[in-house]
Design a protein around this motif. Structure first.
Motif, PDB file in Angstrom:
ATOM      1  N   SER A 141       0.825  -1.194   0.000  1.00  0.00           N
ATOM      2  CA  SER A 141       0.000   0.000   0.000  1.00  0.00           C
ATOM      3  C   SER A 141       0.869   1.257   0.000  1.00  0.00           C
ATOM      4  CB  SER A 141      -0.887  -0.022   1.240  1.00  0.00           C
ATOM      5  OG  SER A 141      -1.326   1.270   1.549  1.00  0.00           O
ATOM      6  N   ILE A 142       0.683   2.085  -1.005  1.00  0.00           N
ATOM      7  CA  ILE A 142       1.458   3.324  -1.071  1.00  0.00           C
ATOM      8  C   ILE A 142       1.061   4.306   0.041  1.00  0.00           C
ATOM      9  CG2 ILE A 142       1.940   5.366  -2.498  1.00  0.00           C
ATOM     10  CD1 ILE A 142       2.006   3.428  -4.897  1.00  0.00           C
ATOM     11  N   PRO A 143      -0.259   4.527   0.281  1.00  0.00           N
ATOM     12  CA  PRO A 143      -0.602   5.434   1.391  1.00  0.00           C
ATOM     13  C   PRO A 143      -0.008   4.980   2.730  1.00  0.00           C
ATOM     14  CG  PRO A 143      -2.532   5.028   0.039  1.00  0.00           C
ATOM     15  CD  PRO A 143      -1.456   4.124  -0.488  1.00  0.00           C
ATOM     16  N   MET A 144       0.085   3.668   2.951  1.00  0.00           N
ATOM     17  CA  MET A 144       0.646   3.219   4.229  1.00  0.00           C
ATOM     18  C   MET A 144       2.148   3.482   4.298  1.00  0.00           C
ATOM     19  SD  MET A 144      -1.414  -0.151   5.359  1.00  0.00           S
ATOM     20  CE  MET A 144      -3.193  -0.089   5.595  1.00  0.00           C
ATOM     21  N   ILE A 145       2.832   3.414   3.164  1.00  0.00           N
ATOM     22  CA  ILE A 145       4.263   3.765   3.163  1.00  0.00           C
ATOM     23  C   ILE A 145       4.420   5.228   3.551  1.00  0.00           C
ATOM     24  CG2 ILE A 145       6.315   4.033   1.714  1.00  0.00           C
ATOM     25  CD1 ILE A 145       5.363   1.653   0.076  1.00  0.00           C
ATOM     26  N   ILE A 146       3.545   6.082   2.988  1.00  0.00           N
ATOM     27  CA  ILE A 146       3.598   7.506   3.325  1.00  0.00           C
ATOM     28  C   ILE A 146       3.271   7.706   4.804  1.00  0.00           C
ATOM     29  CG2 ILE A 146       2.705   9.805   2.724  1.00  0.00           C
ATOM     30  CD1 ILE A 146       3.862   8.649   0.283  1.00  0.00           C
ATOM     31  N   PHE A 147       2.271   6.969   5.285  1.00  0.00           N
ATOM     32  CA  PHE A 147       1.907   7.094   6.708  1.00  0.00           C
ATOM     33  C   PHE A 147       3.089   6.729   7.592  1.00  0.00           C
ATOM     34  CE2 PHE A 147       0.344   5.700  10.788  1.00  0.00           C
ATOM     35  CZ  PHE A 147      -0.618   6.642  11.095  1.00  0.00           C
ATOM     36  N   SER A 148       3.753   5.642   7.213  1.00  0.00           N
ATOM     37  CA  SER A 148       4.903   5.215   8.008  1.00  0.00           C
ATOM     38  C   SER A 148       5.993   6.273   8.009  1.00  0.00           C
ATOM     39  CB  SER A 148       5.416   3.887   7.456  1.00  0.00           C
ATOM     40  OG  SER A 148       6.808   3.871   7.394  1.00  0.00           O
ATOM     41  N   MET A 149       6.155   6.928   6.853  1.00  0.00           N
ATOM     42  CA  MET A 149       7.191   7.941   6.743  1.00  0.00           C
ATOM     43  C   MET A 149       6.941   9.104   7.702  1.00  0.00           C
ATOM     44  SD  MET A 149       8.246  10.043   3.396  1.00  0.00           S
ATOM     45  CE  MET A 149       7.648  11.642   3.833  1.00  0.00           C
ATOM     46  N   VAL A 150       5.681   9.564   7.784  1.00  0.00           N
ATOM     47  CA  VAL A 150       5.424  10.744   8.618  1.00  0.00           C
ATOM     48  C   VAL A 150       5.228  10.392  10.085  1.00  0.00           C
ATOM     49  CG1 VAL A 150       4.524  12.218   6.796  1.00  0.00           C
ATOM     50  CG2 VAL A 150       2.964  10.745   8.050  1.00  0.00           C
ATOM     51  N   SER A 151       4.895   9.121  10.385  1.00  0.00           N
ATOM     52  CA  SER A 151       4.591   8.790  11.777  1.00  0.00           C
ATOM     53  C   SER A 151       5.684   7.973  12.439  1.00  0.00           C
ATOM     54  CB  SER A 151       3.284   7.995  11.839  1.00  0.00           C
ATOM     55  OG  SER A 151       3.471   6.749  11.203  1.00  0.00           O
ATOM     56  N   SER A 184       6.252   1.205  11.882  1.00  0.00           N
ATOM     57  CA  SER A 184       6.850   0.231  10.968  1.00  0.00           C
ATOM     58  C   SER A 184       5.917  -0.077   9.780  1.00  0.00           C
ATOM     59  CB  SER A 184       7.180  -1.049  11.725  1.00  0.00           C
ATOM     60  OG  SER A 184       6.731  -2.182  11.042  1.00  0.00           O
ATOM     61  N   VAL A 185       6.465  -0.025   8.571  1.00  0.00           N
ATOM     62  CA  VAL A 185       5.652  -0.311   7.388  1.00  0.00           C
ATOM     63  C   VAL A 185       5.145  -1.747   7.432  1.00  0.00           C
ATOM     64  CG1 VAL A 185       5.564  -0.321   4.878  1.00  0.00           C
ATOM     65  CG2 VAL A 185       7.123   1.202   6.019  1.00  0.00           C
ATOM     66  N   ALA A 186       6.027  -2.664   7.840  1.00  0.00           N
ATOM     67  CA  ALA A 186       5.641  -4.075   7.851  1.00  0.00           C
ATOM     68  C   ALA A 186       4.417  -4.277   8.750  1.00  0.00           C
ATOM     69  CB  ALA A 186       6.809  -4.920   8.326  1.00  0.00           C
ATOM     70  N   GLN A 187       4.425  -3.656   9.941  1.00  0.00           N
ATOM     71  CA  GLN A 187       3.274  -3.800  10.849  1.00  0.00           C
ATOM     72  C   GLN A 187       2.008  -3.217  10.235  1.00  0.00           C
ATOM     73  OE1 GLN A 187       3.317  -3.585  14.870  1.00  0.00           O
ATOM     74  NE2 GLN A 187       5.486  -4.000  15.193  1.00  0.00           N
ATOM     75  N   LEU A 188       2.156  -2.055   9.582  1.00  0.00           N
ATOM     76  CA  LEU A 188       0.992  -1.436   8.936  1.00  0.00           C
ATOM     77  C   LEU A 188       0.441  -2.361   7.853  1.00  0.00           C
ATOM     78  CD1 LEU A 188       2.163   2.254   8.491  1.00  0.00           C
ATOM     79  CD2 LEU A 188       0.133   1.511   9.722  1.00  0.00           C
ATOM     80  N   LEU A 220      -3.484  -9.466  13.854  1.00  0.00           N
ATOM     81  CA  LEU A 220      -2.515 -10.136  12.969  1.00  0.00           C
ATOM     82  C   LEU A 220      -1.076  -9.647  13.180  1.00  0.00           C
ATOM     83  CD1 LEU A 220      -2.201 -12.251  10.744  1.00  0.00           C
ATOM     84  CD2 LEU A 220      -2.593 -10.448   9.065  1.00  0.00           C
ATOM     85  N   PRO A 221      -0.827  -8.319  13.143  1.00  0.00           N
ATOM     86  CA  PRO A 221       0.564  -7.901  13.392  1.00  0.00           C
ATOM     87  C   PRO A 221       1.052  -8.288  14.793  1.00  0.00           C
ATOM     88  CG  PRO A 221      -0.880  -5.988  13.161  1.00  0.00           C
ATOM     89  CD  PRO A 221      -1.661  -7.181  12.733  1.00  0.00           C
ATOM     90  N   GLN A 222       0.153  -8.261  15.788  1.00  0.00           N
ATOM     91  CA  GLN A 222       0.589  -8.628  17.138  1.00  0.00           C
ATOM     92  C   GLN A 222       0.947 -10.099  17.211  1.00  0.00           C
ATOM     93  OE1 GLN A 222      -2.610  -7.213  19.572  1.00  0.00           O
ATOM     94  NE2 GLN A 222      -1.684  -5.183  19.851  1.00  0.00           N
ATOM     95  N   PHE A 223       0.140 -10.921  16.510  1.00  0.00           N
ATOM     96  CA  PHE A 223       0.414 -12.353  16.480  1.00  0.00           C
ATOM     97  C   PHE A 223       1.753 -12.621  15.794  1.00  0.00           C
ATOM     98  CE2 PHE A 223       0.105 -16.329  13.993  1.00  0.00           C
ATOM     99  CZ  PHE A 223       0.041 -17.229  15.048  1.00  0.00           C
ATOM    100  N   ILE A 224       1.982 -11.933  14.667  1.00  0.00           N
ATOM    101  CA  ILE A 224       3.181 -12.188  13.874  1.00  0.00           C
ATOM    102  C   ILE A 224       4.436 -11.669  14.573  1.00  0.00           C
ATOM    103  CG2 ILE A 224       4.376 -11.454  11.766  1.00  0.00           C
ATOM    104  CD1 ILE A 224       1.723 -11.728  10.324  1.00  0.00           C
ATOM    105  N   TYR A 225       4.320 -10.499  15.206  1.00  0.00           N
ATOM    106  CA  TYR A 225       5.524  -9.880  15.762  1.00  0.00           C
ATOM    107  C   TYR A 225       5.667 -10.069  17.264  1.00  0.00           C
ATOM    108  CZ  TYR A 225       6.511  -7.867  11.270  1.00  0.00           C
ATOM    109  OH  TYR A 225       6.823  -7.717   9.955  1.00  0.00           O
ATOM    110  N   SER A 226       4.903 -11.022  17.851  1.00  0.00           N
ATOM    111  CA  SER A 226       5.072 -11.210  19.295  1.00  0.00           C
ATOM    112  C   SER A 226       6.059 -12.342  19.552  1.00  0.00           C
ATOM    113  CB  SER A 226       3.734 -11.521  19.947  1.00  0.00           C
ATOM    114  OG  SER A 226       3.239 -12.735  19.433  1.00  0.00           O
TER     115      SER A 226
END
Lengths: 425, 161
Positions: free
Chosen positions: A152-162, A165-169, A419-425
């Motif tokens: 997702s391009i908007p999520m990459i931008i979101f990650s950049m300004v916030s 982590s892009v992967a978590q998004l 899902l991200p919590q399951f994957i990254y815990s």
């Protein structure tokens, strides 16, 4: 005073139809002139705002969808979806949604979805006697899924300004995206029953198998992408490059549909698409510089919190803000400019930034299908020469469904975060 | 002349894009096959990407491809719209022109890059280039808008034919 002048001037230039990027640059420039900042410093900001490796994923994801679109992959995905869900009442409507889901796994942009596989589904629906407005509205509404499901391009931008982590998004968007697809399919089912839209013939097991085999390698793209990001083999940008390589191999060696001319045309297409997207980042940086210098985000946060610090109120306020903004401007612009402003507010009420990312991206995407100015509506109407009013009427139930889902996703953070919590815990 | 500039922007930008993609791939291969991470790749590909960003923005400027909000001006008469567009372009060219000198003097203040050890002025040269080409391209747009007969009259003329 200066701030009011700058923001007023900026709003005026936007209303006068100046390209948004240049209106932002002009606002930053005017502020520097008034406050006596060195333009050399602003020029430096223009350059460094793009000097970020994760951003390189943006043109690479665009290139993947360009190459896929030119390799006949769209037809394969369409046939696969038709074999899977074509025999349900409203068959092609479901096919339209499912193709968007599959294609969104290899594309990060909703406009690419509408322009590529969306038109294919739309034309097939018309051919079977579906109402024109309904078909176009469904095509636009299902393209919303594109930037929710990774990549997702908007999520990459979101990650950049916030700084999230892009992967978590990316992983956080998966379940909400599928939920939207499910809701749209239920609505299609209801409408199809009422209006007597046809169901396709049930595919035989052999046909399903054949369609699956034909679509197997394209279907693997999102799996490869997410697996390589998850396993940490490559960075997001490198994963995007791997996706391009994969698309090139499919198109040129396996399907033999891609020529050198197609590759050149794909590069050209990406270059043109970059033109209107990338300059927004340096431009928003200049305007953002003004907003930061004037302490807008603190003012905004304390302003909203002085009305109420109830998390439900604040979340609804953020949703309303981004829905309205989403109707006016491009998702990437809204994210660049306004996410830094609402981040302190969201942090103050304890919203998880990953969850906030999903909510804000979904808001911006809903804006793209909301009449009268939704960009996706213009895209499909322009490409297929449909009168805007026809789609405007037909899209309203879809917008209602999407807003309902937005509320669910806003107030049940676990839909995004499990899902991200399951994957990254 | 503008067509030639646009063509060059497209060719250089497209090449930057291709090279950027290729060096990123080369780094993955080098890292996993030969166990040698290429430290200069991230820096080089970032610079190529930045060039793509600015060159494509210039290209989109002449093509009229930039995102804008058209709902308000869309309600005005064609000739009012034309003068508003000329006004917008004049504001943009002012900004471009005033950035030319600062972006040139900026080049003199820079160091060498961290990984490739080349003068930073080489990648940063896109800034003055952006400002100068932007000035030329917007100038050409202003001329073409101001010179052509008012679109409403032109439309009326073509209706009569």
């Amino acid at each position: 005073m200066t701030l009011a002048l700058i923001l007023g001037g900026f709003a005026l230039l936007m209303a006068l139809g100046m390209p948004i990027a240049f209106a932002m640059i002009t606002a930053g420039w005017a502020y520097a002139m008034i406050e006596g900042f060195d333009l050399q410093f602003l020029a430096l900001q223009l350059f460094t705002s793009l000097d970020l490796f994760v951003l390189l994923a943006v043109p690479l994801f665009l290139l993947t969808s360009e190459v896929m679109n030119r390799s006949g992959v769209s037809d394969r995905i369409f046939n696969f979806a038709a074999a899977m869900v074509g025999d349900v009442p409203g068959g092609l409507g479901h096919v339209n949604v499912l193709t968007s889901v599959v294609f969104s796994g290899m594309s990060g942009s909703a406009v690419a979805d509408v322009g590529g596989i969306g038109r294919l589904s739309y034309r097939a629906m018309l051919g079977q006697g579906y109402d024109r407005g309904f078909s176009a509205a469904l095509t636009a509404a299902s393209a919303v899924i594109g930037p929710i499901i990774p990549p997702s391009i908007p999520m990459i931008i979101f990650s950049m300004v916030s700084g999230v982590s892009v992967a978590q998004l990316f992983f956080a968007g998966a379940v909400p995206g599928l939920l939207i697809a499910l809701a749209l399919m239920i609505y299609v089912f209801v409408v199809a029953r009422r209006r007597g839209y046809p169901a396709g013939a049930r595919a035989t097991l052999a046909q399903i198998l054949a369609a699956f085999m034909a679509g197997f390698f394209p279907l693997l793209t999102p799996v490869i992408l997410l697996a390589s990001i998850y396993l940490g083999i490559v960075t997001i940008t490198e994963a995007a490059a791997v996706a391009v390589v994969y698309a090139l191999i499919l198109g040129s060696f396996l399907y033999r549909q891609l020529s050198w001319a197609d590759l050149a045309a794909s590069l050209k297409g990406v270059f043109v698409a970059c033109g209107s997207i990338l300059i927004l980042l340096p431009a928003a940086k200049l305007l953002g510089f003004v907003l930061t210098a004037e302490g807008i985000s603190q003012m905004f946060a304390s302003g909203v919190l002085s009305i109420s610090s109830n998390p439900i109120f604040v979340l609804i306020a953020i949703n309303v803000l981004f829905l309205v903004l989403g109707c006016i401007a491009d998702p990437n612009v809204n994210i660049m400019l306004f996410v830094p402003i609402v981040m302190p507010l969201a942090a103050a009420i304890g919203v998880d930034p990953v969850h906030l990312g999903v909510v804000i991206v979904l808001n911006c995407m809903i804006g793209l299908v909301t009449p009268p100015v939704g960009g996706l509506l213009f895209a499909i109407c322009g490409m297929e020469q449909i009168p805007l009013e026809e789609v405007t009427r037909a899209i309203l139930p879809f917008v209602a469904i999407l807003i309902l889902l937005l509320l669910v996703i806003t107030f049940v953070p676990q839909i995004s975060l499990a899902l991200p919590q399951f994957i990254y815990s | 002349m503008i067509a030639r500039i646009k063509q060059l922007e497209m060719i250089i930008g497209g090449t930057c894009l291709l090279v950027m993609f290729l060096v990123i791939c080369a780094n993955i291969v080098s890292r996993y096959v030969f166990n040698i991470p290429l430290t200069w790749v991230e820096e080089l590909s970032n610079f190529l990407f930045i060039w793509v960003g600015f060159l494509s923005a210039l290209y989109a400027l002449s093509e009229g491809e930039h995102l804008r909000i058209g709902v308000f001006v869309g309600r005005l008469s064609p000739s009012a719209r034309r003068w508003i567009e000329v006004f917008n372009l004049i504001v943009i060219i002012l900004v471009f022109v005033s950035f030319v000198r600062p972006s040139v003097t900026l080049l003199g203040t820079l160091n060498t890059t961290a990984a490739m050890r080349i003068p930073e002025a080489i990648p940063y040269a896109i800034l003055p280039l952006f400002m100068i080409l932007g000035t030329v391209q917007v100038g050409a747009l202003i001329l073409s808008r101001a010179m052509t007969p008012a679109p409403d009259k032109a439309a009326a003329a073509s209706d009569r034919q």
